[in-house]
Write a protein that holds these residues in place. Structure first.
Motif, short mmCIF file in Angstrom:
data_model
loop_
_atom_site.label_atom_id
_atom_site.label_comp_id
_atom_site.label_asym_id
_atom_site.label_seq_id
_atom_site.Cartn_x
_atom_site.Cartn_y
_atom_site.Cartn_z
N ASN A 66 0.83 -1.21 0.00
CA ASN A 66 0.00 0.00 0.00
C ASN A 66 0.86 1.25 0.00
OD1 ASN A 66 -2.31 -1.75 2.04
ND2 ASN A 66 -2.78 -0.96 0.02
N ARG A 67 1.94 1.24 0.80
CA ARG A 67 2.86 2.39 0.81
C ARG A 67 3.51 2.57 -0.55
NH1 ARG A 67 3.79 0.77 6.25
NH2 ARG A 67 5.35 -0.77 5.61
N ALA A 68 3.89 1.47 -1.18
CA ALA A 68 4.51 1.55 -2.51
C ALA A 68 3.54 2.13 -3.52
CB ALA A 68 4.99 0.16 -2.95
N ALA A 69 2.30 1.64 -3.50
CA ALA A 69 1.28 2.14 -4.42
C ALA A 69 1.00 3.62 -4.18
CB ALA A 69 -0.01 1.33 -4.27
N GLY A 70 0.98 4.03 -2.91
CA GLY A 70 0.75 5.44 -2.60
C GLY A 70 1.88 6.34 -3.05
N SER A 108 -4.50 4.33 -0.76
CA SER A 108 -3.28 3.71 -0.24
C SER A 108 -3.01 4.14 1.20
CB SER A 108 -2.09 4.07 -1.13
OG SER A 108 -2.29 3.58 -2.44
N ILE A 109 -3.30 5.38 1.52
CA ILE A 109 -3.14 5.84 2.90
C ILE A 109 -4.07 5.05 3.82
CG2 ILE A 109 -3.50 7.80 4.45
CD1 ILE A 109 -2.62 9.62 2.15
N HIS A 110 -5.29 4.82 3.36
CA HIS A 110 -6.23 4.02 4.14
C HIS A 110 -5.72 2.60 4.32
CE1 HIS A 110 -9.78 1.38 4.67
NE2 HIS A 110 -10.23 2.36 5.42
N GLY A 111 -5.19 2.00 3.24
CA GLY A 111 -4.69 0.64 3.33
C GLY A 111 -3.47 0.52 4.23
N THR A 112 -2.62 1.54 4.21
CA THR A 112 -1.42 1.51 5.05
C THR A 112 -1.77 1.50 6.53
OG1 THR A 112 -0.15 2.67 3.35
CG2 THR A 112 0.73 2.72 5.58
N SER A 113 -2.85 2.15 6.89
CA SER A 113 -3.26 2.20 8.30
C SER A 113 -4.15 1.03 8.70
CB SER A 113 -4.00 3.52 8.57
OG SER A 113 -5.20 3.58 7.80
#
Length: 328
Positions: A66-70, A108-113
């Protein structure tokens, strides 16, 4: 000055629109169950504690993707805002990557958290939309270059729509979609993506992405005649990283890949350092940063190098997953 204000308003509008579109969807999801309330049954013979550790490692790798995608989405948002503004948004479709990349960044920010081991439908939809946007954008850019006088000549490849640029949002969507498949993998010992070992699959995809991104940088740096020796860095170090990831994807299970992880961290630094070098390139134009509204549009693209950092993060996620799950 009016052009600079317009550019700032355009970027703000894109981010605000993404928040309005994605925020309400991601805010609530009644079907989601916390990790501690949704234990998975470990495979026969695998201790419960070890199974939970591997499950946590799988979620950790998914959050890394997710961080990579963001990171890729943020790079695309900033870069396409500048480049398409320079093109005066001649085609109405040129606003699409701004909206989609802003949505992908918010997703992606949502997925990272998110610490929970299950896929999210809204994130899936957004990531698939990003991948589709990348494919369509590549077609538009090929058409733009091909219709110019001389077709696919060096001149048009240098100064036409960059052929490889839309692939960044495609990779962002693809890596994000893989992160959701990783979360919902039900195998405690071997996380899978479409019945393929997850770690090796992500490593292969990331390696291919590094080669493509390096090729795009090589073309544009060739246009700049490699007047700065550091311009050779993005066409030498990333291909080595791609080879290391491909080797990890095809290698034997149980290897540590310590050197490959160090190399991915180096590529992440290359992406950050590239921003500084491109900013320096902008300052060398007539008027420097005092004439930033003109030079940012005509100088080296400052938001482009972080694409390497995004792919390096994906590589680290894949290698970390293979470390925790030797057969992944």
């Amino acid at each position: 000055m009016n052009r600079a204000v317009d550019l700032a308003l355009l970027g703000g509008a894109a981010v605000a629109l993404s928040g309005l579109m994605v925020g309400p969807i991601l805010a609530t999801d009644p079907k989601r169950i916390p990790l501690q309330h949704q234990p998975r049954r470990p495979e026969s013979g695998l201790p419960v504690r070890r199974a939970r550790q591997q499950e946590a490692a799988t979620v950790r790798a998914a959050r890394g993707l997710n961080r990579a995608a963001g990171t890729l989405a943020a790079s695309v948002l900033a870069d396409s805002s500048i480049e398409h503004y320079r093109g005066s948004f001649k085609n109405r479709a040129m606003v699409t990557p701004l909206i989609v990349s802003a949505m992908t960044l918010a997703t992606s920010i949502h997925g990272t958290s998110d610490m929970r081991p299950s896929a999210h439908k809204a994130r899936d939809i957004t990531y698939l939309l990003a991948a589709a946007t990348g494919l369509l954008g590549t077609g538009f850019h090929f058409y733009n270059v091909g219709k110019r006088v001389g077709g696919f000549s060096w001149q048009n490849l240098f100064y036409g729509a960059p052929l490889g640029a839309p692939m960044a949002i495609l990779l962002s969507g693809l890596l994000g979609f893989c992160s959701e498949r990783l979360r919902e993998s039900r195998s405690a010992s071997r996380p899978e993506i479409f019945h393929l070992p997850a770690g090796r699959t992500i490593a292969a995809v990331t390696g291919a992405g590094l080669l493509g991104t390096s090729g795009e940088a090589g073309l544009l740096h060739f246009r700049g005649a490699y007047h700065n020796p550091f311009m050779a860095v993005p066409v030498t170090l990333p291909p080595i990283g791609a080879v290391l990831l491909m080797r990890a994807a095809a290698g034997k299970a149980g290897r540590e890949h310590a050197f490959s992880r160090v190399w991915m961290r180096l590529l992440a630094l290359v992406g950050l350092a590239g921003v500084a070098f491109h900013a320096y390139g902008v300052s060398r134009n007539m008027g420097g940063w005092r004439n930033w509204s003109q030079n940012v549009l005509n100088g080296p693209p400052i938001p482009a190098p972080p694409s390497f950092a995004g792919l390096a993060l994906a590589g680290l996620a894949a290698l970390g997953l293979m470390k925790e799950h030797p057969h992944a």
